[in-house]
Design an enzyme around this catalytic site. Structure first.
Site, PDB file in Angstrom:
ATOM      1  N   ASP A 169      30.141  21.613 -51.684  1.00  0.00           N
ATOM      2  CA  ASP A 169      29.323  21.968 -50.523  1.00  0.00           C
ATOM      3  C   ASP A 169      30.021  23.089 -49.757  1.00  0.00           C
ATOM      4  OD1 ASP A 169      28.230  19.551 -51.404  1.00  0.00           O
ATOM      5  OD2 ASP A 169      27.720  18.880 -49.371  1.00  0.00           O
ATOM      6  N   LYS A 216      21.423  22.797 -47.856  1.00  0.00           N
ATOM      7  CA  LYS A 216      21.824  21.698 -46.956  1.00  0.00           C
ATOM      8  C   LYS A 216      21.769  22.203 -45.531  1.00  0.00           C
ATOM      9  CE  LYS A 216      26.085  18.979 -46.046  1.00  0.00           C
ATOM     10  NZ  LYS A 216      27.467  18.710 -46.543  1.00  0.00           N
ATOM     11  N   LYS A 246      19.328  18.772 -48.899  1.00  0.00           N
ATOM     12  CA  LYS A 246      20.232  17.796 -48.277  1.00  0.00           C
ATOM     13  C   LYS A 246      20.269  17.976 -46.769  1.00  0.00           C
ATOM     14  CE  LYS A 246      25.096  16.281 -48.144  1.00  0.00           C
ATOM     15  NZ  LYS A 246      26.449  16.428 -48.778  1.00  0.00           N
TER      16      LYS A 246
HETATM   17  O1  LIG Z   1      27.349  15.845 -44.689  1.00  0.00           O
HETATM   18  C1  LIG Z   1      28.169  16.072 -43.867  1.00  0.00           C
HETATM   19  C2  LIG Z   1      28.066  15.759 -42.432  1.00  0.00           C
HETATM   20  O2  LIG Z   1      29.317  16.035 -41.866  1.00  0.00           O
HETATM   21  C3  LIG Z   1      27.684  14.310 -42.065  1.00  0.00           C
HETATM   22  O3  LIG Z   1      27.441  14.288 -40.671  1.00  0.00           O
HETATM   23  P1  LIG Z   1      27.532  12.906 -39.824  1.00  0.00           P
HETATM   24  O4  LIG Z   1      29.014  12.565 -39.728  1.00  0.00           O
HETATM   25  O5  LIG Z   1      26.926  13.244 -38.458  1.00  0.00           O
HETATM   26  O6  LIG Z   1      26.769  11.835 -40.571  1.00  0.00           O
END
Ligand SMILES: O=C[C@H](O)COP(=O)(O)O
Length: 284
Positions: free
Chosen positions: A131, A193, A229
């Site tokens: 990513d 994403k 995503k």
């Molecule tokens: O996918 C990566 C993100 O940092 C996830 O964010 P979050 O910690 O708010 O769920």
């Protein structure tokens, strides 16, 4: 290089989202909560992550089948690049991918050479998904060729690993989200994403709508399916179902698989499990 503007206005998008929200309200079912759980990139991206804490995090995924028989495990574990090896060496269950952020995550404010090397090192350490973040410093000034060159360079360098490109949609307007989606897809992204989760402005239904629309246009033009995503601030089961419904309504049920749809989240899984089991859950 010019990229067209979004075919819908923010007003049109918000109007469409009102209808989708009504459909989503009917999708808050055990079956859909289980589907959402199976699409999670279970994320730990903390500066305080350690080998021990990531190994313990991974062990929770290993324990999941025994702890929740009959419920599909999460789709992937998402960590910082230096933790990919720990996940690789700790993970015992099959069908759970290893995702690593790379490329100077979360700012992307470093040299392309270093971004490529970091992505390659993460893959060598065991990551099968990478990513990265769109170089906003170039995108925001219209240096689209620079963005394309960097994304395609990283994609080429990681071989068979899947590349997700984070647009950081929370700091972009509708037209910019559309343009960044088209650009990232054209440069070789396997997924687009929404967010890093490291800025206050993270995933939004509006951004999800625009990005899915861009994926749909690409599919109609090329027959190629690109994944989506949403990530950042997705905590409640209802949040997750709204994003799942946006994907379902724009792209169709064929996108509702881990190969084409992930939800990046660090705090969602237990909340979904509580809806599914009807009990208090502190598994992850
Ligand atoms: O996918 C990566 C993100 O940092 C996830 O964010 P979050 O910690 O708010 O769920």
């Amino acid at each position: 290089m010019s990229i067209e503007t979004c075919p819908l206005s923010i007003e049109d998008i918000q109007s469409e989202l009102e209808e989708i929200r009504e459909i989503a309200a009917k999708n808050n079912t055990k079956k859909m909560f289980e589907k959402a759980l199976s699409l999670i990139d279970l994320t730990t991206l903390n500066s305080t992550d350690t080998v021990s804490s990531v190994a313990a995090f991974t062990e929770k995924v290993n324990q999941f089948p025994a702890a929740f028989p009959g419920i599909s495990n999460v789709a992937a574990i998402c960590v910082y690049p230096n933790m990919a090896h720990t996940v690789k060496s700790s993970l015992k269950v099959s069908n759970v991918k290893i995702a690593a952020v790379a490329g100077g995550f979360p700012s992307s404010m470093t040299f392309t050479k270093l971004k490529i090397e970091e992505a390659q090192l993460a893959v060598s350490a065991g990551a099968n998904e990478i990513d990265i973040v769109l170089p906003l410093w170039a995108f925001l000034e219209g240096h689209f060729e620079t963005c394309i060159s960097e994304i395609s360079g990283i994609k080429k360098a990681i071989g068979d690993a899947h590349l997700k490109v984070i647009l950081e949609s929370g700091v972009l307007n509708v037209d910019q989200i559309w343009q960044a989606s088209i650009l990232a897809i054209g440069a070789g992204a396997d997924f687009i994403k929404t967010s890093t989760g490291k800025l206050p402005q993270a995933a939004s239904p509006e951004a999800a709508f625009v990005m899915c629309l861009a994926i749909k246009q690409h599919f109609e033009e090329t027959d190629q399916k690109i994944g989506f995503k949403p990530a950042g601030g997705i905590v409640t089961p209802e949040d997750a179902i709204l994003y799942l419904t946006i994907v379902q309504e724009i792209l169709g049920d064929q996108w509702l698989t881990p190969e084409l749809f992930r939800i990046g989240a660090s705090r969602l899984a237990n909340n979904l499990l509580e809806k599914i089991t009807g009990k208090t859950v502190k598994h992850f």
